[in-house]
Design a protein around this motif. Structure first.
Motif, short mmCIF file in Angstrom:
data_model
loop_
_atom_site.label_atom_id
_atom_site.label_comp_id
_atom_site.label_asym_id
_atom_site.label_seq_id
_atom_site.Cartn_x
_atom_site.Cartn_y
_atom_site.Cartn_z
N SER A 111 -3.11 -2.78 -5.83
CA SER A 111 -3.53 -3.31 -4.55
C SER A 111 -2.61 -4.29 -4.27
O SER A 111 -2.05 -5.01 -4.82
CB SER A 111 -4.40 -3.70 -3.10
OG SER A 111 -5.01 -4.70 -4.34
N VAL A 112 -2.13 -3.86 -2.93
CA VAL A 112 -0.51 -4.95 -2.10
C VAL A 112 -1.91 -6.02 -1.65
O VAL A 112 -2.22 -5.36 -0.77
CB VAL A 112 0.21 -4.40 -1.32
CG1 VAL A 112 1.18 -5.13 -0.75
CG2 VAL A 112 0.98 -2.87 -2.17
N SER A 113 -1.11 -7.26 -1.26
CA SER A 113 -1.64 -8.23 -1.13
C SER A 113 -1.82 -8.58 -0.01
O SER A 113 -0.44 -8.11 0.16
CB SER A 113 -1.69 -9.87 -1.40
OG SER A 113 -0.32 -9.55 -1.76
N SER A 114 -2.21 -8.41 1.32
CA SER A 114 -2.05 -8.97 2.96
C SER A 114 -0.91 -10.08 2.83
O SER A 114 0.35 -9.48 3.27
CB SER A 114 -3.45 -9.10 3.69
OG SER A 114 -4.32 -10.55 3.32
N GLU A 115 -0.63 -10.49 2.33
CA GLU A 115 0.66 -11.57 2.24
C GLU A 115 1.43 -10.77 1.90
O GLU A 115 2.45 -11.52 2.73
CB GLU A 115 0.06 -12.89 1.36
CG GLU A 115 -1.10 -13.93 1.62
CD GLU A 115 -2.28 -13.63 1.54
OE1 GLU A 115 -2.55 -12.71 -0.13
OE2 GLU A 115 -3.35 -13.83 1.59
N PHE A 116 1.61 -10.34 0.63
CA PHE A 116 3.22 -9.77 0.55
C PHE A 116 2.92 -8.74 1.21
O PHE A 116 4.24 -8.63 1.74
CB PHE A 116 2.74 -9.21 -0.56
CG PHE A 116 4.14 -8.27 -1.25
CD1 PHE A 116 5.16 -9.05 -1.98
CD2 PHE A 116 3.74 -7.51 -1.91
CE1 PHE A 116 6.07 -8.46 -2.23
CE2 PHE A 116 5.23 -6.43 -1.86
CZ PHE A 116 6.42 -7.80 -2.16
N GLN A 117 1.98 -7.92 1.91
CA GLN A 117 2.06 -6.62 3.04
C GLN A 117 2.94 -7.13 4.41
O GLN A 117 4.07 -7.05 4.69
CB GLN A 117 1.33 -6.11 3.30
CG GLN A 117 1.62 -4.89 4.20
CD GLN A 117 -0.53 -4.30 4.72
OE1 GLN A 117 -1.16 -4.39 3.38
NE2 GLN A 117 -0.39 -3.35 5.66
N ARG A 142 -0.35 3.23 4.25
CA ARG A 142 -1.40 3.64 2.52
C ARG A 142 -1.09 4.32 2.11
O ARG A 142 -1.59 5.55 2.65
CB ARG A 142 -2.41 2.47 3.21
CG ARG A 142 -2.34 1.17 3.54
CD ARG A 142 -3.75 0.34 3.63
NE ARG A 142 -4.17 0.22 2.59
CZ ARG A 142 -3.72 -0.92 1.82
NH1 ARG A 142 -2.58 -1.74 2.14
NH2 ARG A 142 -4.67 -1.74 0.71
N GLY A 198 1.22 -3.25 -6.34
CA GLY A 198 0.51 -4.51 -6.87
C GLY A 198 1.63 -5.46 -5.31
O GLY A 198 1.78 -5.27 -4.41
N ASN A 199 1.82 -6.36 -6.15
CA ASN A 199 3.10 -6.97 -5.21
C ASN A 199 4.97 -7.04 -6.14
O ASN A 199 5.12 -8.24 -5.52
CB ASN A 199 2.57 -9.00 -5.04
CG ASN A 199 0.87 -8.55 -4.78
OD1 ASN A 199 1.55 -7.96 -3.61
ND2 ASN A 199 0.73 -10.24 -4.33
#
Length: 116
Positions: free
Chosen positions: A2-8, A25, A44-45
Motif C-alpha cells: 500500500s501507498v503511504s499517505s505521505e507518499f500519496q 485507488r 508501495g512508495n
C-alpha cells in the motif's frame, strides 16, 4: 504494497504541474490517469510510468526496473510500467517531460488493444 499517505500527498503535489490528473485507488496502490488513460501508478512508495518501445530505453539505461509482484508461479514482471528515477520527481521540467512520454506510451498501448 500500500501507498503511504505521505507518499500519496507528495506525488499529488508533484503532478499539479500537469493539470487534470486523476488518482484512483486499486489493490493497495494508486492509478494515475490523464484524459481517462492511466499512465502511471504508485505501489508501495514507488512511482511507475507507462512505457513502450518509444521510451523504455530511457528507463533501462538508468537501471530502472519494471513493476513486479510475487505469485504462486514466481515473480511476475509487468513490463508496461517502470519505476522512475528520484531526480525526475525532483525536477518539474523533467517530470513534465517524462509524464508526457508516459501519457503518449499509455495512449499507444491502449490503442493497440483495440486494433485488429
Amino acid at each position: 504494497m500500500s501507498v503511504s499517505s505521505e507518499f500519496q500527498s507528495y506525488i499529488r503535489e508533484k503532478f499539479e504541474i500537469l493539470g487534470d490528473v486523476v488518482f484512483s485507488r486499486f489493490f493497495g496502490g494508486i492509478g494515475i490517469s490523464y484524459n481517462d488513460i492511466q499512465f502511471a501508478m504508485a505501489m508501495g512508495n514507488t512511482l511507475y510510468f507507462c512505457v513502450d518501445d518509444s521510451n523504455r530505453e530511457n528507463y533501462t539505461e538508468l537501471g530502472m526496473q519494471p513493476f513486479s509482484y510475487a505469485s504462486k508461479k514466481g515473480t511476475i514482471l509487468v513490463k508496461k510500467y517502470y519505476s522512475i528515477p528520484d531526480e525526475v520527481l525532483d525536477n518539474p521540467g523533467n517530470l513534465r517531460e517524462w509524464a508526457q512520454a508516459a501519457i503518449k506510451a499509455a495512449h499507444a498501448t491502449s490503442s493497440k488493444k483495440y486494433t485488429r
